[in-house]
Scaffold this motif. Structure first.
Motif, short mmCIF file in Angstrom:
data_model
loop_
_atom_site.label_atom_id
_atom_site.label_comp_id
_atom_site.label_asym_id
_atom_site.label_seq_id
_atom_site.Cartn_x
_atom_site.Cartn_y
_atom_site.Cartn_z
N LEU A 72 17.60 22.20 -35.77
CA LEU A 72 17.16 23.28 -34.88
C LEU A 72 17.93 24.57 -35.06
CD1 LEU A 72 16.69 21.26 -31.56
CD2 LEU A 72 14.96 21.84 -33.28
N ARG A 73 18.95 24.53 -35.88
CA ARG A 73 19.85 25.68 -36.07
C ARG A 73 20.40 26.16 -34.72
NH1 ARG A 73 16.52 29.85 -39.63
NH2 ARG A 73 14.88 29.11 -38.24
N SER A 74 20.84 25.18 -33.93
CA SER A 74 21.33 25.46 -32.59
C SER A 74 22.87 25.41 -32.58
CB SER A 74 20.76 24.44 -31.59
OG SER A 74 21.30 24.64 -30.31
N ARG A 75 23.47 26.51 -32.28
CA ARG A 75 24.93 26.55 -32.20
C ARG A 75 25.43 25.78 -30.99
NH1 ARG A 75 26.52 32.75 -32.45
NH2 ARG A 75 28.58 31.78 -32.56
N LEU A 76 24.66 25.78 -29.91
CA LEU A 76 25.08 25.09 -28.69
C LEU A 76 25.17 23.59 -28.91
CD1 LEU A 76 25.74 25.17 -25.68
CD2 LEU A 76 23.28 25.09 -25.22
N VAL A 77 24.17 23.01 -29.57
CA VAL A 77 24.16 21.56 -29.78
C VAL A 77 25.33 21.15 -30.66
CG1 VAL A 77 22.83 19.64 -30.70
CG2 VAL A 77 21.68 21.46 -29.42
N ILE A 78 25.61 21.91 -31.71
CA ILE A 78 26.73 21.57 -32.59
C ILE A 78 28.06 21.74 -31.85
CG2 ILE A 78 27.90 22.22 -34.73
CD1 ILE A 78 25.22 22.96 -35.88
N THR A 79 28.16 22.73 -31.00
CA THR A 79 29.39 22.90 -30.22
C THR A 79 29.60 21.72 -29.27
OG1 THR A 79 29.12 25.30 -30.34
CG2 THR A 79 30.60 24.44 -28.65
N VAL A 80 28.53 21.24 -28.65
CA VAL A 80 28.64 20.08 -27.77
C VAL A 80 29.10 18.85 -28.56
CG1 VAL A 80 27.33 18.49 -26.31
CG2 VAL A 80 26.99 20.94 -26.09
N ALA A 81 28.60 18.68 -29.78
CA ALA A 81 29.03 17.56 -30.61
C ALA A 81 30.52 17.65 -30.93
CB ALA A 81 28.21 17.53 -31.91
N GLY A 82 30.99 18.84 -31.24
CA GLY A 82 32.43 19.01 -31.49
C GLY A 82 33.27 18.73 -30.27
N LEU A 83 32.80 19.15 -29.09
CA LEU A 83 33.55 18.88 -27.86
C LEU A 83 33.58 17.39 -27.53
CD1 LEU A 83 32.36 21.87 -25.62
CD2 LEU A 83 34.53 21.63 -26.84
N VAL A 84 32.50 16.67 -27.85
CA VAL A 84 32.50 15.22 -27.61
C VAL A 84 33.57 14.54 -28.46
CG1 VAL A 84 31.14 13.11 -27.93
CG2 VAL A 84 30.12 15.10 -26.82
N VAL A 85 33.63 14.91 -29.74
CA VAL A 85 34.63 14.30 -30.64
C VAL A 85 36.04 14.63 -30.19
CG1 VAL A 85 35.49 14.25 -33.00
CG2 VAL A 85 33.02 14.29 -32.57
N LEU A 86 36.31 15.91 -29.91
CA LEU A 86 37.66 16.29 -29.49
C LEU A 86 38.00 15.70 -28.13
CD1 LEU A 86 37.79 20.04 -30.60
CD2 LEU A 86 38.87 18.07 -31.70
N GLY A 87 37.02 15.63 -27.23
CA GLY A 87 37.30 15.10 -25.89
C GLY A 87 37.71 13.64 -25.92
N VAL A 112 45.50 7.97 -40.06
CA VAL A 112 44.55 8.96 -40.58
C VAL A 112 43.25 8.97 -39.78
CG1 VAL A 112 45.51 8.86 -42.92
CG2 VAL A 112 43.73 7.25 -42.24
N GLY A 113 42.95 7.90 -39.07
CA GLY A 113 41.72 7.88 -38.28
C GLY A 113 41.72 8.93 -37.18
N ALA A 114 42.85 9.02 -36.45
CA ALA A 114 42.95 10.04 -35.40
C ALA A 114 42.95 11.44 -36.00
CB ALA A 114 44.21 9.80 -34.57
N ALA A 115 43.61 11.60 -37.17
CA ALA A 115 43.61 12.91 -37.82
C ALA A 115 42.20 13.30 -38.27
CB ALA A 115 44.57 12.89 -39.01
N ASN A 116 41.44 12.33 -38.78
CA ASN A 116 40.07 12.63 -39.17
C ASN A 116 39.20 13.02 -37.97
OD1 ASN A 116 40.65 12.06 -41.85
ND2 ASN A 116 39.90 9.94 -41.74
N ALA A 117 39.42 12.36 -36.84
CA ALA A 117 38.65 12.72 -35.65
C ALA A 117 38.98 14.12 -35.18
CB ALA A 117 38.92 11.70 -34.54
N LEU A 118 40.28 14.46 -35.15
CA LEU A 118 40.65 15.82 -34.73
C LEU A 118 40.12 16.87 -35.70
CD1 LEU A 118 44.36 15.24 -33.58
CD2 LEU A 118 42.36 15.66 -32.12
N GLY A 119 40.24 16.59 -37.00
CA GLY A 119 39.71 17.55 -37.98
C GLY A 119 38.21 17.66 -37.95
N GLY A 120 37.52 16.54 -37.73
CA GLY A 120 36.06 16.60 -37.65
C GLY A 120 35.57 17.39 -36.45
N GLY A 121 36.22 17.23 -35.30
CA GLY A 121 35.84 18.02 -34.14
C GLY A 121 36.09 19.50 -34.34
#
Length: 235
Positions: A72-87, A112-121
């Motif tokens: 959808l080229r939606s910045r809001l949806v991608i931002t919500v996905a990043g907040l879910v990972v970081l949260g 490295v799992g926690a580092a990957n999660a932080l970097g992915g978010g």
């Protein structure tokens, strides 16, 4: 266009890192897929978890949100996905720190799992910032006239309506009934007239005819006066 492609690429890399992170060691060699979601709210325990009852569930959910946001080229949806990972990652860090007393990095600490999660978010939020999103449609007014007043401000007093027409109250004469105009008559076109290039012949001009034949029927006319003699003054 280039910013959207670059932002989507960054977001997909971040989503891949976040989804892959539960299958890597998070703390002291323990994988994220072995940490129950209930432990994030009640405290970390040594109880094992099912696949979709562990940290895999929020990471997969964030990955699906990322795919929807890219389509959808939606910045809001991608931002919500990043907040879910970081949260969820930060919440796990808080609970793990409360259980262990401190957070360390290394062989017996954060893996490295926690580092990957932080970097992915972080990459998900960065991709949303790089993207431009969908273009907005701008509706322009078709003219510069003032907008119509709201119906609440209309004054029905100056007008009287009937079943056929509306006219002003100060004019009691109703408008004349409308009559259809007569049908147009069909006129046949006249054929074009051809120009007449033939002209009547002109009579020949005989110069000096009056001098040669002054009388009628070719008879000579009466003699004119002769040459006048000068008067004799006593000769």
């Amino acid at each position: 266009m280039v910013r959207n492609v670059l932002g989507c690429l960054i977001a997909l890399i971040g989503a891949t890192a976040a989804v892959w992170s539960p299958f890597r060691p998070w703390y002291d060699g323990r994988h994220g897929s072995d940490v129950r979601i209930e432990d994030l709210f009640n405290g970390i325990t040594d109880n094992s978890a099912t696949l979709f009852g562990s940290l895999v569930l929020p990471m997969v959910f964030a990955g699906l949100l990322t795919l929807v946001g890219v389509v959808l080229r939606s910045r809001l949806v991608i931002t919500v996905a990043g907040l879910v990972v970081l949260g969820f990652t930060i919440l796990w860090m808080v609970r793990q720190g409360q259980t262990a007393g401190e957070l360390t990095a290394g062989t017996h600490g954060m893996g490295v799992g926690a580092a990957n999660a932080l970097g992915g978010g972080a990459l998900l939020i960065l991709g949303a910032l790089v993207m431009r999103g969908r273009p907005r449609r701008v509706l322009e007014r078709y003219d510069d006239r003032e907008p119509y007043p709201p119906p609440e401000s209309w004054d029905p007093e100056p007008y009287i309506g009937d079943t056929h027409s509306i006219y002003r109250a100060d004019d009691d004469t109703p408008p004349a009934p409308w009559s259809a105009p007569p049908p147009p008559t069909r006129q046949h076109p006249q054929p074009p007239t051809r120009p007449n290039h033939r002209q009547p012949p002109t009579r020949p001009v005989e110069w000096g005819k009056e001098q040669r034949y002054p009388g009628a029927h070719g008879q000579p006319g009466p003699p004119g006066p002769g040459p006048q003699q000068p008067p004799d003054n006593g000769a």
